[in-house]
Design a protein around this motif. Structure first.
Motif, PDB file in Angstrom:
ATOM      1  N   UNK A  36      41.263  95.642 -13.975  1.00 42.79           N
ATOM      2  CA  UNK A  36      40.386  96.584 -13.274  1.00 42.79           C
ATOM      3  C   UNK A  36      39.457  95.884 -12.276  1.00 42.79           C
ATOM      4  N   UNK A  37      40.010  94.932 -11.524  1.00 44.72           N
ATOM      5  CA  UNK A  37      39.247  94.289 -10.464  1.00 44.72           C
ATOM      6  C   UNK A  37      38.225  93.280 -10.921  1.00 44.72           C
ATOM      7  N   UNK A  38      38.364  92.804 -12.144  1.00 42.69           N
ATOM      8  CA  UNK A  38      37.393  91.852 -12.668  1.00 42.69           C
ATOM      9  C   UNK A  38      37.783  90.408 -12.411  1.00 42.69           C
ATOM     10  N   UNK A  39      36.859  89.525 -12.710  1.00 42.86           N
ATOM     11  CA  UNK A  39      37.075  88.087 -12.594  1.00 42.86           C
ATOM     12  C   UNK A  39      37.793  87.608 -13.850  1.00 42.86           C
ATOM     13  N   UNK A  40      38.827  86.806 -13.680  1.00 45.23           N
ATOM     14  CA  UNK A  40      39.605  86.292 -14.808  1.00 45.23           C
ATOM     15  C   UNK A  40      38.767  85.267 -15.569  1.00 45.23           C
ATOM     16  N   UNK A  41      38.627  85.509 -16.882  1.00 46.27           N
ATOM     17  CA  UNK A  41      37.854  84.619 -17.754  1.00 46.27           C
ATOM     18  C   UNK A  41      38.787  83.920 -18.755  1.00 46.27           C
ATOM     19  N   UNK A  99      50.418  85.124 -13.080  1.00 47.80           N
ATOM     20  CA  UNK A  99      50.447  85.935 -11.857  1.00 47.80           C
ATOM     21  C   UNK A  99      49.220  86.843 -11.887  1.00 47.80           C
ATOM     22  N   UNK A 100      48.603  86.993 -10.745  1.00 47.41           N
ATOM     23  CA  UNK A 100      47.455  87.880 -10.599  1.00 47.41           C
ATOM     24  C   UNK A 100      47.798  88.845  -9.486  1.00 47.41           C
ATOM     25  N   UNK A 101      47.894  90.123  -9.848  1.00 46.10           N
ATOM     26  CA  UNK A 101      48.415  91.153  -8.958  1.00 46.10           C
ATOM     27  C   UNK A 101      49.822  90.728  -8.518  1.00 46.10           C
ATOM     28  N   UNK A 102      50.041  90.466  -7.250  1.00 49.12           N
ATOM     29  CA  UNK A 102      51.392  90.092  -6.802  1.00 49.12           C
ATOM     30  C   UNK A 102      51.483  88.615  -6.421  1.00 49.12           C
ATOM     31  N   UNK A 133      41.726  81.377 -13.719  1.00 51.03           N
ATOM     32  CA  UNK A 133      40.313  81.595 -14.071  1.00 51.03           C
ATOM     33  C   UNK A 133      39.439  81.580 -12.815  1.00 51.03           C
ATOM     34  N   UNK A 134      38.497  82.531 -12.800  1.00 58.30           N
ATOM     35  CA  UNK A 134      37.557  82.610 -11.687  1.00 58.30           C
ATOM     36  C   UNK A 134      38.066  83.429 -10.508  1.00 58.30           C
ATOM     37  N   UNK A 135      39.331  83.839 -10.539  1.00 57.44           N
ATOM     38  CA  UNK A 135      39.884  84.656  -9.456  1.00 57.44           C
ATOM     39  C   UNK A 135      39.760  86.134  -9.817  1.00 57.44           C
TER      40      UNK A 135
END
Length: 181
Positions: free
Chosen positions: A72-77, A108-111, A119-121
């Motif tokens: 949901x658009x959050x920062x990866x922890x 993978x983050x989104x596409x 992390x941090x993205x």
């Protein structure tokens, strides 16, 4: 990350009591381990009580796993990394087998795929591909029993093929001037 080791003693001996990467004759294997450990201890002038064992037998089986997590658009922890890895569906590999390795090979983050450390993205959907390796439980139990007979504790266990491949990949990255994150 990878741990750094400094070799202060080493020894080799004939691989007695081992056949096809598994303990075949307990007393011969014990004697071979004791011989190598005693020589290494003498060279290093240090007592060895824990070992990291590599094994090449135990009928390894390899599995590819995948999982995903809505962000949901959050920062990866770190917690997100743990959750996405835990979401990987593990197949029924049998009661007579143990997991030797279960490590992420891709995020993978989104596409955007091919991420080593997301992390941090920021993103909406985090996915993970994992490699899992299982081995025959009895082979591991025999190895641990043999080490205990040598007054050694098992500090870690790894697949010889996996360790060799990861060290070689690390060497190639160094030669190419790449840095491992």
């Amino acid at each position: 990350g990878q741990s750094q080791f400094r070799v202060i003693g080493a020894a080799t001996t004939r691989s007695r009591g081992v056949r096809f990467g598994e303990v075949d004759a307990m007393q011969e294997t014990e004697r071979a381990i004791r011989t190598a450990v005693q020589a290494a201890q003498k060279m290093a002038n240090v007592r060895v009580d824990h070992v990291i064992a590599c094994l090449s037998g135990a009928r390894p089986r390899s599995y590819g796993l995948d999982g995903s997590l809505d962000m949901a658009g959050g920062v990866v922890t770190e917690q997100d990394i743990s959750q996405v890895m835990a979401s990987c569906e593990v197949p029924d590999y049998g009661a007579d087998r143990e997991v030797l390795h279960a490590q992420p090979v891709n995020f993978a983050l989104d596409h955007r795929s091919g991420l080593r450390d997301p992390r941090g993205q920021i993103g909406n959907r985090l996915a993970c591909d994992m490699h899992m390796l299982t081995v025959d439980t009895a082979v591991i139990q025999n190895l641990i029993y043999c080490l205990k007979r040598c007054d050694l504790e098992l500090g870690g266990l790894a697949s010889s093929a996996y360790v060799s491949l990861s060290r070689y990949a690390s060497y190639l990255e160094t030669e190419a001037g790449l840095a491992r994150a």
